[in-house]
Design a protein around this motif. Structure first.
Motif, PDB file in Angstrom:
ATOM      1  N   GLU A  66      38.057  43.281  47.088  1.00  0.00           N
ATOM      2  CA  GLU A  66      37.135  43.861  48.066  1.00  0.00           C
ATOM      3  C   GLU A  66      37.831  44.932  48.898  1.00  0.00           C
ATOM      4  O   GLU A  66      37.253  45.989  49.173  1.00  0.00           O
ATOM      5  CB  GLU A  66      36.575  42.766  48.974  1.00  0.00           C
ATOM      6  CG  GLU A  66      35.576  41.861  48.296  1.00  0.00           C
ATOM      7  CD  GLU A  66      35.128  40.706  49.180  1.00  0.00           C
ATOM      8  OE1 GLU A  66      35.606  40.603  50.332  1.00  0.00           O
ATOM      9  OE2 GLU A  66      34.297  39.916  48.718  1.00  0.00           O
ATOM     10  N   ILE A  67      39.081  44.672  49.291  1.00  0.00           N
ATOM     11  CA  ILE A  67      39.837  45.665  50.059  1.00  0.00           C
ATOM     12  C   ILE A  67      40.060  46.908  49.220  1.00  0.00           C
ATOM     13  O   ILE A  67      39.907  48.041  49.702  1.00  0.00           O
ATOM     14  CB  ILE A  67      41.166  45.066  50.550  1.00  0.00           C
ATOM     15  CG1 ILE A  67      40.904  44.015  51.637  1.00  0.00           C
ATOM     16  CG2 ILE A  67      42.098  46.153  51.077  1.00  0.00           C
ATOM     17  CD1 ILE A  67      42.134  43.221  52.037  1.00  0.00           C
ATOM     18  N   GLN A  68      40.411  46.716  47.958  1.00  0.00           N
ATOM     19  CA  GLN A  68      40.629  47.854  47.065  1.00  0.00           C
ATOM     20  C   GLN A  68      39.351  48.675  46.911  1.00  0.00           C
ATOM     21  O   GLN A  68      39.387  49.908  46.962  1.00  0.00           O
ATOM     22  CB  GLN A  68      41.111  47.367  45.706  1.00  0.00           C
ATOM     23  CG  GLN A  68      41.385  48.476  44.711  1.00  0.00           C
ATOM     24  CD  GLN A  68      41.852  47.944  43.365  1.00  0.00           C
ATOM     25  OE1 GLN A  68      42.111  46.763  43.210  1.00  0.00           O
ATOM     26  NE2 GLN A  68      41.965  48.822  42.400  1.00  0.00           N
ATOM     27  N   ASN A  69      38.217  48.010  46.747  1.00  0.00           N
ATOM     28  CA  ASN A  69      36.942  48.725  46.610  1.00  0.00           C
ATOM     29  C   ASN A  69      36.593  49.476  47.887  1.00  0.00           C
ATOM     30  O   ASN A  69      36.087  50.601  47.839  1.00  0.00           O
ATOM     31  CB  ASN A  69      35.822  47.763  46.231  1.00  0.00           C
ATOM     32  CG  ASN A  69      35.904  47.335  44.782  1.00  0.00           C
ATOM     33  OD1 ASN A  69      36.493  48.016  43.959  1.00  0.00           O
ATOM     34  ND2 ASN A  69      35.315  46.199  44.471  1.00  0.00           N
ATOM     35  N   LYS A  70      36.857  48.877  49.051  1.00  0.00           N
ATOM     36  CA  LYS A  70      36.578  49.549  50.315  1.00  0.00           C
ATOM     37  C   LYS A  70      37.505  50.743  50.509  1.00  0.00           C
ATOM     38  O   LYS A  70      37.087  51.779  51.031  1.00  0.00           O
ATOM     39  CB  LYS A  70      36.687  48.575  51.475  1.00  0.00           C
ATOM     40  CG  LYS A  70      35.522  47.604  51.524  1.00  0.00           C
ATOM     41  CD  LYS A  70      35.581  46.682  52.700  1.00  0.00           C
ATOM     42  CE  LYS A  70      34.400  45.733  52.648  1.00  0.00           C
ATOM     43  NZ  LYS A  70      34.341  44.867  53.809  1.00  0.00           N
ATOM     44  N   MET A  71      38.765  50.601  50.090  1.00  0.00           N
ATOM     45  CA  MET A  71      39.691  51.720  50.195  1.00  0.00           C
ATOM     46  C   MET A  71      39.273  52.865  49.278  1.00  0.00           C
ATOM     47  O   MET A  71      39.324  54.039  49.663  1.00  0.00           O
ATOM     48  CB  MET A  71      41.118  51.278  49.863  1.00  0.00           C
ATOM     49  CG  MET A  71      41.745  50.434  50.951  1.00  0.00           C
ATOM     50  SD  MET A  71      43.377  49.807  50.530  1.00  0.00           S
ATOM     51  CE  MET A  71      44.277  51.281  50.161  1.00  0.00           C
ATOM     52  N   LYS A  72      38.817  52.543  48.065  1.00  0.00           N
ATOM     53  CA  LYS A  72      38.342  53.584  47.154  1.00  0.00           C
ATOM     54  C   LYS A  72      37.109  54.277  47.726  1.00  0.00           C
ATOM     55  O   LYS A  72      37.002  55.504  47.674  1.00  0.00           O
ATOM     56  CB  LYS A  72      38.017  52.996  45.776  1.00  0.00           C
ATOM     57  CG  LYS A  72      39.229  52.717  44.934  1.00  0.00           C
ATOM     58  CD  LYS A  72      38.879  52.492  43.481  1.00  0.00           C
ATOM     59  CE  LYS A  72      38.234  51.167  43.249  1.00  0.00           C
ATOM     60  NZ  LYS A  72      38.044  50.835  41.831  1.00  0.00           N
ATOM     61  N   ALA A  73      36.187  53.500  48.276  1.00  0.00           N
ATOM     62  CA  ALA A  73      34.979  54.087  48.858  1.00  0.00           C
ATOM     63  C   ALA A  73      35.335  54.963  50.059  1.00  0.00           C
ATOM     64  O   ALA A  73      34.758  56.050  50.238  1.00  0.00           O
ATOM     65  CB  ALA A  73      34.003  52.989  49.270  1.00  0.00           C
ATOM     66  N   GLY A  74      36.282  54.520  50.869  1.00  0.00           N
ATOM     67  CA  GLY A  74      36.722  55.326  52.004  1.00  0.00           C
ATOM     68  C   GLY A  74      37.389  56.613  51.565  1.00  0.00           C
ATOM     69  O   GLY A  74      37.150  57.686  52.138  1.00  0.00           O
TER      70      GLY A  74
END
Length: 128
Positions: free
Chosen positions: A37-45
């Motif tokens: 989830e953190i990785q996905n949020k970082m990619k989206a950011g």
């Protein structure tokens, strides 16, 4: 030892070990899920920042060329080589002075409050 004694003895059934193994597997899975989830949020950011940067850059370039165009147009209309650029510069100078002296930060604070209301704690407020 009777059959009933073997049933109550945890060392004979192996159940606490199975529970610990399952619990450790669950914890590992939760950690992996949180990392994902953190990785996905970082990619989206990252994508959002990159997109905003590119939009900002193209808008800035369009504004620069629009101002050059307007300056040259005013120069042609005024039959001058510099008054058009002087008028454009004066416009931005007046706009700067209005923002610097005329508008208080509280004006923008109200806009920011309205824009960012219910963004971070959205889930907590809707649960109440």
């Amino acid at each position: 030892m009777t059959n009933a004694d073997n049933h109550n003895d945890p060392s004979k059934t192996g159940r606490p070990g199975d529970i610990m193994t399952n619990l450790m597997g669950y914890i590992d899975t939760r950690i992996d899920l949180i990392r994902l989830e953190i990785q996905n949020k970082m990619k989206a950011g990252f994508v959002g920042i990159l997109h905003a940067t590119m939009l900002g850059f193209t808008a800035f370039m369009a504004l620069i060329f629009l101002n050059v165009f307007l300056g040259l147009l005013l120069n042609d209309l005024l039959d001058s080589r510099f008054w058009g650029f002087g008028i454009i510069t004066a416009f931005y100078l007046i706009l700067f002075l209005i923002f610097f002296f005329g508008l208080d930060k509280k004006t923008f604070q109200g806009l920011a409050d309205k824009t960012f209301e219910n963004t971070i704690y959205k889930n907590d407020k809707t649960a109440k």
